[in-house]
Motif scaffolding. Sequence first.
Motif, PDB file in Angstrom:
ATOM      1  N   SER A 165       0.823  -1.207   0.000  1.00  0.00           N
ATOM      2  CA  SER A 165       0.000   0.000   0.000  1.00  0.00           C
ATOM      3  C   SER A 165       0.856   1.257   0.000  1.00  0.00           C
ATOM      4  N   ILE A 166       1.930   1.257   0.763  1.00  0.00           N
ATOM      5  CA  ILE A 166       2.802   2.426   0.854  1.00  0.00           C
ATOM      6  C   ILE A 166       3.434   2.759  -0.493  1.00  0.00           C
ATOM      7  N   VAL A 167       3.835   1.732  -1.237  1.00  0.00           N
ATOM      8  CA  VAL A 167       4.492   1.986  -2.520  1.00  0.00           C
ATOM      9  C   VAL A 167       3.491   2.062  -3.672  1.00  0.00           C
ATOM     10  N   GLY A 168       2.190   1.921  -3.349  1.00  0.00           N
ATOM     11  CA  GLY A 168       1.160   2.073  -4.368  1.00  0.00           C
ATOM     12  C   GLY A 168       0.958   0.874  -5.255  1.00  0.00           C
ATOM     13  N   ALA A 169       1.249  -0.326  -4.741  1.00  0.00           N
ATOM     14  CA  ALA A 169       1.075  -1.546  -5.524  1.00  0.00           C
ATOM     15  C   ALA A 169      -0.073  -2.365  -4.929  1.00  0.00           C
ATOM     16  N   PRO A 170      -0.883  -3.030  -5.755  1.00  0.00           N
ATOM     17  CA  PRO A 170      -1.978  -3.861  -5.234  1.00  0.00           C
ATOM     18  C   PRO A 170      -1.449  -5.145  -4.605  1.00  0.00           C
ATOM     19  N   ALA A 171      -1.637  -5.284  -3.300  1.00  0.00           N
ATOM     20  CA  ALA A 171      -1.090  -6.440  -2.578  1.00  0.00           C
ATOM     21  C   ALA A 171      -1.654  -7.753  -3.107  1.00  0.00           C
ATOM     22  N   SER A 172      -2.954  -7.784  -3.413  1.00  0.00           N
ATOM     23  CA  SER A 172      -3.568  -9.026  -3.885  1.00  0.00           C
ATOM     24  C   SER A 172      -2.928  -9.501  -5.185  1.00  0.00           C
ATOM     25  N   TYR A 173      -2.544  -8.548  -6.035  1.00  0.00           N
ATOM     26  CA  TYR A 173      -1.897  -8.906  -7.300  1.00  0.00           C
ATOM     27  C   TYR A 173      -0.475  -9.410  -7.056  1.00  0.00           C
ATOM     28  N   LEU A 174       0.270  -8.698  -6.201  1.00  0.00           N
ATOM     29  CA  LEU A 174       1.664  -9.095  -5.931  1.00  0.00           C
ATOM     30  C   LEU A 174       1.737 -10.486  -5.321  1.00  0.00           C
ATOM     31  N   ARG A 175       0.748 -10.848  -4.505  1.00  0.00           N
ATOM     32  CA  ARG A 175       0.771 -12.162  -3.851  1.00  0.00           C
ATOM     33  C   ARG A 175       0.593 -13.286  -4.870  1.00  0.00           C
TER      34      ARG A 175
END
Length: 399
Positions: free
Chosen positions: A106-116
């Motif tokens: 969230s801090i770096v502006g990336a979707p966590a669900s996608y990165l996982r």
Amino acid sequence: MGVVEVLDPVAPARAGGWKVDVSRGERNGRVSSEWFNRPDDERYLSLDDLWANVKGRSERSRSRVVQTADIRVEAARDNPERLHLMLPKAQEPVAPTHWAFGQLASIVGAPASYLRQLPAPLAGINLQYGLTNHRAEQVKTFETEDGRTELRAVTGPDYGRIHDFELVEAVQRIAGNGTGDTRWKVPGVLDWSTGVYNTDVEISRDTTTLYASDRDVFLFLVDDRNPIEAGKLPDGSPDLYFRGFYCWNSEVGAKTLGMASFYLRAVCQNRNLWGVEDFREIRIRHSKYAASRFAHEAAPALTRFANSSPQGFVNGIKAARQQIVARTDEDRADFLRKRGFSKAESGKIIEKVLMEEGRPPESIFDFVQGITRLARDKTQQDARLDMEGRAKKLLDRVG
């Protein structure tokens, strides 16, 4: 701690418990939601056990502010699920928890669900790019040693952490072990078949209301061996209440810190609160001055409630019962219409009171009870909360 001043019990304590009328007041499902979702390893049988866990965790933790550009993401190509972070001046990498990974994304502006969903090397490339180009430049990390070093939280540099053990200690100062060594204890259970609330129930993992996870703590206690009489029921028997409160915190930023105090008539097996009146709540965001607000506002408020006399609450209920606002059907319809209720809602409110009391509503208290009963029928949470809020506002204006 100050002297605890509570009205004397209305009748001698007895093994069978107390007869209560849970058709009155509001139903609160917050504790039930916690009870339903907690696995066994998050349930504690005493405040001492709970404190030992969260205190020990705190002693193994440290927090520091680091430059985001100095954080290195390490991902093993031979293990697509392994992703670690190397923090500045650290001797070994840290493993982010599920929660901390989401905060970092969230801090770096990336979707966590996608990165996982990505292989660790590819997710690492995305995170590294975001950290290197993060405009805020700094974050506050919270690391805990538990066999390995875990990164439990990544927040902004001004995050005001209140440790979970600090909240537990504030509760211990008024509630001891939470098992009956003071007035405050884990609640009993309502017997629906008899309407009797039994205060003496064995504290087990099925009945406890003391919880902690790697993200938060939640505690609910009642003073249910000292019932308070605030008026009479239609059959002439006493309308009994008990004092209660719950509080919560998350030292990793998953929740605010907060506490709620109230009067209630019973707690059922599923830990729903029944017959709730005079609900009051304090919430504190983990901002820069959160620790100061906790020390000077929240903790003293909890102590004041625990040590105070319920006479003010009893007098308020008495005043609401005595304040007659409608004697005719026209008066009743006009009273409700001026407070925003539709013709259909007004009819249902009057009907609720007529069914329960054997007469139409006349006093402020009658209308409040009718409104809260109708609120229970609402299937949409927003509609129910709105109606409960209007009932509380009406009661607050008495006197």
